[in-house]
Enzyme design. Structure first.
Site, short mmCIF file in Angstrom:
data_model
loop_
_atom_site.label_atom_id
_atom_site.label_comp_id
_atom_site.label_asym_id
_atom_site.label_seq_id
_atom_site.Cartn_x
_atom_site.Cartn_y
_atom_site.Cartn_z
CG ASP A 38 -2.06 -0.97 1.06
OD1 ASP A 38 -2.11 -1.61 -0.01
OD2 ASP A 38 -2.86 -1.10 1.99
CD GLU B 204 7.20 -0.19 -2.33
OE1 GLU B 204 7.24 -0.83 -3.39
OE2 GLU B 204 7.73 -0.53 -1.26
CE1 TYR B 205 -3.06 2.49 -6.45
CE2 TYR B 205 -3.61 3.63 -4.40
CZ TYR B 205 -3.91 3.31 -5.72
OH TYR B 205 -5.05 3.79 -6.30
CG ASP B 206 -0.96 5.10 0.11
OD1 ASP B 206 -1.94 4.90 -0.64
OD2 ASP B 206 -0.93 4.74 1.30
CB SER C 159 -11.42 7.13 -1.68
OG SER C 159 -10.25 6.51 -1.26
CD GLU D 256 -15.08 6.28 12.84
OE1 GLU D 256 -14.91 5.48 11.91
OE2 GLU D 256 -16.03 7.09 12.88
CD GLU E 150 -12.48 -1.57 5.74
OE1 GLU E 150 -13.39 -0.76 5.45
OE2 GLU E 150 -11.41 -1.64 5.14
CE LYS F 166 -3.41 4.65 3.85
NZ LYS F 166 -2.99 3.50 3.12
CE LYS G 212 -7.47 4.25 5.68
NZ LYS G 212 -7.41 2.95 4.99
#
Ligand code: IVH
Length: 671
Positions: free
Chosen positions: A25, A27-29, A74, A108, A166, A307, A110
């Site tokens: 994730d 690296e995607y971000d 998102s 909250e 979730e 994050k 994640k």
């Protein structure tokens, strides 16, 4: 920018449609951030269909499409406290209030799972859908109905209620699943999130049902006919009252400093939870304020994700090597280009066994995803196939032990390969380290380096040698100063007096742990008695199963073990168990004869049970015999002799009672 857009779109497909992300994730971000920064600098080069404007991937063909009544948005991400503070300032400006007055945020967790939207009409669950691209998701109603914590019927529900949250897989369920996979020779699942995603998108709901998925509700979608809610916190409380699981770790706080405190706490404690999180989500509490702030095309302005540092990263796989453990087990492990992941630098990671290397198909030279979650040992998840150089050869398991050169053996019923040479230096090294470790003989200072040096110098070659070390020679070695040697020597000296159970644990017998060791030590009271006991005698002890008993008996039947026992004896090591008087001597002076076979005792273990309580176990019956225990197929002469002499005859149940109390049960006594 075009190249970035194409790359991100590809990762979106892999993540949302195939449940098979090819990069972690973070690296995607990073890719998304890079693209967004470029688009901000050059708005003229921004495109309508840029992934920075879109949410997730397209729905697949497997499940029917579902249009969301309210789009599933998102979240924007922040990675440090400055970014969170900057967001809070934007909120204050947008609402035209002073930040100091306190805006009111709900913090909250994640949850690292899969977003789900559920629709209830007049209290009946009619539909469950994935997020898909945010507007259209996939119909997975049949599958989500198998999730235990999701209610199918809501009493007192409004006409229309959409609940978002979730779906996740608890860590314990994930680990259990992976153990089963490995036992069946199948590939381990990469992480709980992907496994949850895969479980949710099964064609057969029975498979979903078997996975123990769970759910946290965190947001409302469309609602018609519900109560007037003024805040997000009230909405969550209401969801809880309706019977939805709402995460108990949520906090309503006044200011952004409180929010930072929340994120700090969970940075520290993320692994105290039974499920995985990848950060925190902060939401403006007032629903009026949320409406004023509104949303961009992709995400609401009133919410922000924070994050946590990633637990998965990519790095280069430099080589695959094999290590030999104390039982001879050959375990392949990855040698990696050092990478900071899960709070520490990782340069080695287990690959479990040959089958796992094969199913993962990782090859030296690959770029691989490395995962390290909390205290769990680092693991190679798999290769990034897109980055594999063509012609990279597959890795093959070595045929010979890399340390001693003897052939490796793969037993038929085992997933592992072993070096069976008991004198293999790698095995001896591990065995000695284990013997000296805290869980066994606890020899202060006798760690990996000292052990390997002592082996190298020929000072020791097995655990028995520890008690006859030539300390004068040790003193002559470089890097072994006066104090070091004195301390080591004192450590060895102290270990001579450890309890028998510690010595037993230190032998490293397969399947045999501390509780078995305690039971054996207490029952037999001496290493010699254990070494000469047969399987039945060992198996008859409470808390010792047949597999352990066999393993212990096999161990002591080897010449090597006998040599060790003699080395311990010569070296003045304590071989005695806890004093026998710890077992109450209820049978002192009483003779009990056993005839026929008993269910819970072998002949030897019955004798041991009597003797350890101070009693005698003669081979024949006399007038003085206290009782005769009669099992199945008893000896005729013993029975008639007992009748003749008026000795009470008892069954196995009464025998067990006598062992407890030392007295005959009243009904036998009077008879
Ligand atoms: S709120 C409009 N709250 O994170 C707000 N999302 O990266 C929608 N997630 O798609 C989301 N925990 O799958 C929200 N407490 C939480 C969450 C949460 C996990 C996921 C969700 C969302 C993704 C965005």
């Amino acid at each position: 920018m075009d190249a970035l857009r194409a790359e991100i779109a590809g990762h979106n497909r892999a993540y949302h449609e195939d449940d098979a992300p090819q990069i972690p994730d973070v690296e995607y971000d990073e890719l998304v951030r890079e693209l967004r920064a470029l688009e901000e600098q050059h708005p003229e080069l921004s495109t309508e269909d840029s992934p920075t404007h879109a949410v997730g991937g397209a729905p697949s063909a497997t499940f029917a499409p579902v249009e969301h009544a309210v789009p599933m948005m998102s979240l924007d991400n922040s990675f440090d406290h400055d970014e969170l503070r900057a967001w809070s300032s934007r909120i204050a400006r947008g609402l035209e209030v002073s930040e100091e007055a306190g805006i009111g945020y709900v913090c909250e967790l994640k949850i690292d799972g899969i977003a789900l939207s559920m629709r209830y009409e007049n209290g009946v669950l009619v539909q469950g859908a994935t997020r898909g691209n945010g507007r259209v998701g996939e119909d997975i109603t049949a599958n989500i109905k198998t999730i235990e914590v999701i209610p199918h019927l809501i009493p007192n529900a409004p006409a229309v209620l959409e609940v978002r949250g979730e779906v996740y897989l608890p860590v314990a369920s994930f680990n259990a699943l992976n153990e089963a996979q490995e036992a069946a020779g199948l590939a381990r699942y990469a992480n709980p999130r992907n496994t949850a995603a895969g479980s949710l998108r099964q064609k057969d709901p029975a498979i979903t049902a078997s996975r123990n998925l769970a759910f946290w509700a965190y947001q409302l979608g469309q609602v018609e006919g519900g109560p007037d809610l003024a805040t997000h916190s009230a909405a969550l409380d209401w969801l809880g009252e309706l019977g939805f699981p709402v995460n108990p770790e949520r906090r309503l706080v006044a200011t952004i400093s409180d929010v930072l405190g929340f994120t700090e706490h969970w940075q520290e404690h993320r692994h105290d939870l039974a499920y995985e999180i990848d950060g925190a989500v902060v939401k403006v509490d007032s629903l009026t304020a949320q409406r004023r702030l509104g949303s961009t095309a992709r995400a609401p302005r009133w919410a922000m994700a924070f994050k946590l540092p990633p637990e998965e990263r990519t790095t280069k796989l430099l080589a695959i090597e094999v290590s030999i453990g104390r039982t001879g087990k050959a375990t392949p492990f990855a040698v990696l280009e050092p990478v900071f992941v899960g709070g520490s630098t990782v340069q080695m990671a287990t690959l479990h066994n040959d089958a796992q290397v094969k199913v993962k198909d990782v090859r030296p030279g690959d770029t691989v995803i490395v995962r390290k979650a909390g205290d769990v040992i680092p693991e190679v998840v798999g290769p990034v196939l897109a980055e594999r150089l063509s012609g990279l050869p597959e890795w093959t398991f070595p045929t010979d032990c890399p340390t001693c050169g003897e052939p490796l053996v793969a037993p038929e019923d085992e997933a592992h390969t072993f070096c069976v040479n008991p004198f293999c230096p790698a095995r001896q090294q591990m065995q000695i380290e284990y013997f000296a470790s805290r869980s066994a003989m606890d020899i202060e200072g006798m760690g990996e380096r000292v052990v390997s040096r002592f082996i190298e110098e020929g000072l020791i070659s097995d655990i028995g040698d520890i008690f006859s070390i030539d300390w004068e020679r040790v003193r002559s070695l470089d890097r072994f100063g006066e104090t070091t040697v004195d301390n080591l020597r004192a450590g060895v000296e102290a270990s001579r007096r450890r309890p028998l159970s510690s010595l037993l644990v230190g032998l490293g017998i397969r399947h045999f742990g501390p509780s078995g060791a305690e039971a054996l030590a207490a029952h037999f009271g001496h290493l010699d008695a254990i070494a000469s006991a047969d399987v039945e005698a060992i198996a008859s002890i409470d808390g010792v199963g047949p597999v352990i008993a066999q393993s212990v008996a096999d161990y002591f039947s080897t010449e090597q073990a006998q040599t060790l026992v003699e080395k311990f004896r010569a070296g003045g090591v304590n071989l005695e168990g806890p004093e026998r008087s710890e077992v109450p001597q209820v049978l002192a002076g009483k003779a009990i004869v056993v005839t026929g076979s008993l269910e819970g005792f072998s002949r030897d273990s019955a004798a041991d049970a009597i003797k350890s309580r101070g009693g005698k176990n003669p081979g024949s019956v006399s007038k003085k015999t206290f009782a005769v225990v009669v099992g199945s197929e008893p000896g005729a002469s013993k029975v008639s002799k007992a009748e003749e002499a008026g000795v009470p005859m008892i069954d196995e149940a009464s025998f067990v009672q006598i062992l407890e109390t030392g007295e005959l049960p009243p009904e036998v006594d009077s008879a």
